[in-house]
Design a protein around this motif. Structure first.
Motif, mmCIF file in Angstrom:
data_model
loop_
_atom_site.group_PDB
_atom_site.id
_atom_site.type_symbol
_atom_site.label_atom_id
_atom_site.label_comp_id
_atom_site.label_asym_id
_atom_site.label_seq_id
_atom_site.Cartn_x
_atom_site.Cartn_y
_atom_site.Cartn_z
ATOM 1 N N GLU A 231 120.791 -50.707 92.815
ATOM 2 C CA GLU A 231 119.993 -51.634 93.609
ATOM 3 C C GLU A 231 120.624 -53.017 93.708
ATOM 4 O OE1 GLU A 231 115.351 -50.324 93.255
ATOM 5 O OE2 GLU A 231 116.231 -51.223 91.465
ATOM 6 N N GLY A 232 121.661 -53.257 92.931
ATOM 7 C CA GLY A 232 122.357 -54.539 92.997
ATOM 8 C C GLY A 232 122.038 -55.509 91.886
ATOM 9 N N ALA A 233 121.212 -55.100 90.938
ATOM 10 C CA ALA A 233 120.952 -55.952 89.783
ATOM 11 C C ALA A 233 122.159 -55.932 88.856
ATOM 12 C CB ALA A 233 119.710 -55.478 89.046
ATOM 13 N N ARG A 234 122.269 -56.956 88.037
ATOM 14 C CA ARG A 234 123.424 -57.066 87.142
ATOM 15 C C ARG A 234 122.972 -56.939 85.693
ATOM 16 N NH1 ARG A 234 126.511 -61.650 85.265
ATOM 17 N NH2 ARG A 234 125.222 -63.058 86.520
ATOM 18 N N ILE A 235 123.682 -56.130 84.922
ATOM 19 C CA ILE A 235 123.364 -55.955 83.504
ATOM 20 C C ILE A 235 123.932 -57.124 82.710
ATOM 21 C CG2 ILE A 235 123.836 -54.579 81.452
ATOM 22 C CD1 ILE A 235 123.602 -52.094 83.092
ATOM 23 N N ALA A 236 123.037 -57.836 82.017
ATOM 24 C CA ALA A 236 123.470 -58.950 81.180
ATOM 25 C C ALA A 236 123.794 -58.488 79.768
ATOM 26 C CB ALA A 236 122.378 -60.021 81.127
ATOM 27 N N CYS A 237 123.165 -57.411 79.337
ATOM 28 C CA CYS A 237 123.484 -56.827 78.032
ATOM 29 C C CYS A 237 122.998 -55.394 78.004
ATOM 30 C CB CYS A 237 122.869 -57.628 76.883
ATOM 31 S SG CYS A 237 121.061 -57.696 76.886
ATOM 32 N N GLY A 238 123.626 -54.581 77.177
ATOM 33 C CA GLY A 238 123.211 -53.199 76.992
ATOM 34 C C GLY A 238 123.581 -52.315 78.166
ATOM 35 N N GLY A 239 122.705 -51.338 78.422
ATOM 36 C CA GLY A 239 122.908 -50.451 79.557
ATOM 37 C C GLY A 239 123.449 -49.085 79.214
ATOM 38 N N ASN A 240 123.690 -48.819 77.934
ATOM 39 C CA ASN A 240 124.346 -47.569 77.565
ATOM 40 C C ASN A 240 123.582 -46.820 76.478
ATOM 41 O OD1 ASN A 240 126.896 -48.042 79.138
ATOM 42 N ND2 ASN A 240 127.024 -49.788 77.736
ATOM 43 N N ARG A 241 123.862 -45.529 76.406
ATOM 44 C CA ARG A 241 123.420 -44.738 75.274
ATOM 45 C C ARG A 241 124.339 -45.041 74.100
ATOM 46 N NH1 ARG A 241 123.042 -38.061 74.730
ATOM 47 N NH2 ARG A 241 122.195 -38.072 72.589
#
Length: 489
Positions: free
Chosen positions: A343-353
């Motif tokens: 959707e175009g949001a940006r991950i500032a931290c995390g995001g992973n398993r």
């Protein structure tokens, strides 16, 4: 560990003999086997609960005696607190110290309802000369209780304690993912000798067990905590006999941070608001709205703190955030993270398993925060129910209120500011049933819990929770009966 149904004071396997495995979300290992309920199992439990209610042994028991039994349940829970907490940790994955808090809260909930039924009163009105009108509270009847997996014991107790205090009989369906501590609770009921048929436990899939509770004409009330889509289905299914319905559903709760607040304190509460329970809380502060002048500073400090959260198994004393409850739910959360990226949001931290070392077989997801989000995005509008938060900027008070209310949910919300006049103005305009000013997640049994809009119908806890499981009856007494002469002889 073999887990069975509890019906009419006895433990039973399912009619079809089928079982399902219960796994530890920290490592994927099987920790128990539970029977898988059928429609016939549910019908048997309902029939038993109906008979027990109609016989009146529980409903007509004086409030003093019911209160004593509820207090005895609380005493037994506390006696086995460590054991129950360890089972909750293994079953749900939450850190042990969180599980211990939940178990103590469960005991306190029984004590609370034991106390208010000793003091609950009716009403009397002098409506006319020689006429007294009395309003009394009576039990609804047979209550079907359906509880979620995020607080397996505590959510069961919120419903059971109020329902029993009001004099009802119950059939409980715990989550098929986390049924272990419900079984332990029913072992306590069995030990203290509640009348047969008053409390009944049927385990299994919601589409079978939960649906039968909702459609049954012998169930007088259905109380459900869980997702909004399921709640909508239950509400429709309950129309067959127009049974009473209580629903606590989803949330997408805003946490509004104004520029005049203490940023470090606001960051501290924001972390707690979303990452407590790995975000698997209906009232989690999953949308952080930050005034634009401090947005950059807030995000920077939030990310530093989030990256330092210790994620691990619940039995590790250093763990601050545990796993998600199941592989299926973990995949759902990861899919939302992918959606946010698309959707175009940006991950500032995390995001992973997380799969390093001892976490590789568990269902762990990093504490995740999205920035550069827009109001229309799915990650802003839809309940993710995991350790994922959106951080969005606003320019003024009216825009903060607009963003806060612009979802279908209305469960919870908070405001952080040093200006209490502003805090009061804003919190009054937030369409939510549970709100906080300069704090989050505080909750007391004396106050009602529930939501606006698509976050539910009705209230749990407090005297309102007792009212949910009660009917009010008006009794009019003519103290000087005489001919009324309405019609001529």
């Amino acid at each position: 560990m073999e887990l069975n149904h509890y019906i009419n004071g006895n433990w039973y396997t399912s009619v079809n003999g089928q079982e399902r495995n219960i796994t530890n979300p920290a490592n994927g290992k099987i920790i128990a086997h539970t029977v898988d309920g059928t429609t016939d199992d549910v019908k048997t439990a309902i029939r038993v609960a109906r008979s027990a209610f109609d016989q009146g042994d529980w409903a007509e028991l004086c409030s003093t005696e019911r209160s004593k039994l509820l207090i005895e349940v609380a005493i037994r829970i506390e006696k086995h607190l460590d054991t129950i907490a360890e089972l909750e940790m293994l079953d749900n994955g939450k850190p042990l110290h969180e599980a211990k808090i939940d178990v103590q809260d469960a005991a306190d909930c029984f004590r609370y309802y034991a106390s208010i039924i000793r003091t609950a009163t009716g009403q009397t009105y002098n409506t006319a000369p020689a006429l007294e009108t009395v309003v009394v509270r009576e039990p609804v009847g047979v209550c079907g209780l359906i509880v979620p997996w995020n607080f397996p014991l505590l959510m069961s107790v919120w419903k059971i304690a109020a329902a029993l205090a009001a004099g009802n009989t119950i059939v409980l369906k715990p989550s098929e993912i986390t049924p272990i501590t419900a079984v332990k609770l029913f072992e306590i009921f069995d030990d203290i000798g509640l009348p047969d048929g008053v409390v009944n436990l049927v385990m299994g899939d919601g589409k079978i067990v939960g649906n039968e509770l909702a459609v049954s004409h012998d169930i007088d009330m259905i109380s459900f905590t869980g997702g909004t889509d399921t709640g909508r289905h239950i509400m429709k299914a309950a129309t067959g006999n127009l049974k009473k319905v209580s629903l606590e559903l989803g949330g997408k709760s805003p946490n509004i941070i104004f520029a005049d607040t203490d940023i470090d304190m606001a960051v501290d509460y924001a972390l707690y608001g979303i990452y407590y329970g790995a975000g698997q809380i209906c009232s989690a502060a999953s949308r952080i709205l930050v005034e634009d002048s401090i947005y950059g500073a807030f995000v920077e400090r939030f990310v530093i703190r989030a990256n330092n959260i210790t994620v691990g198994a619940g039995d590790n004393p250093n763990t601050e955030m545990g796993p998600l409850v199941s592989e299926e739910h973990m995949q759902k959360v990861l899919a939302y993270i992918q959606t946010g990226k698309e959707e175009g949001a940006r991950i500032a931290c995390g995001g992973n398993r997380l799969t390093n070392m001892e976490l590789e077989n568990g269902y762990f997801v990093e504490p995740t925060a999205f920035i550069d989000v827009k109001q229309h995005m799915r990650i802003v509008q839809e309940e993710i129910f995991g350790p994922v938060v959106t951080i969005q900027k606003f320019t003024n008070e009216s825009e903060a209120i607009e963003f806060a209310n612009n979802t279908k949910y209305g469960l919870a919300g908070s405001v952080f500011t040093k200006d209490y006049n502003k805090a009061w103005r804003v919190i009054k305009k937030i369409k939510a049933g549970i709100t906080w000013i300069n704090t989050y997640h505080e909750n007391y049994y004396e106050a009602p819990w529930g939501g606006y809009k698509e976050s539910g119908i009705g209230r749990s806890l407090s005297e309102s929770g007792l009212d949910e499981f009660s009917e009010l009856k008006q009794i009019n007494i003519n103290l000087q009966p005489d001919m009324i002469d309405w019609f001529r002889e």
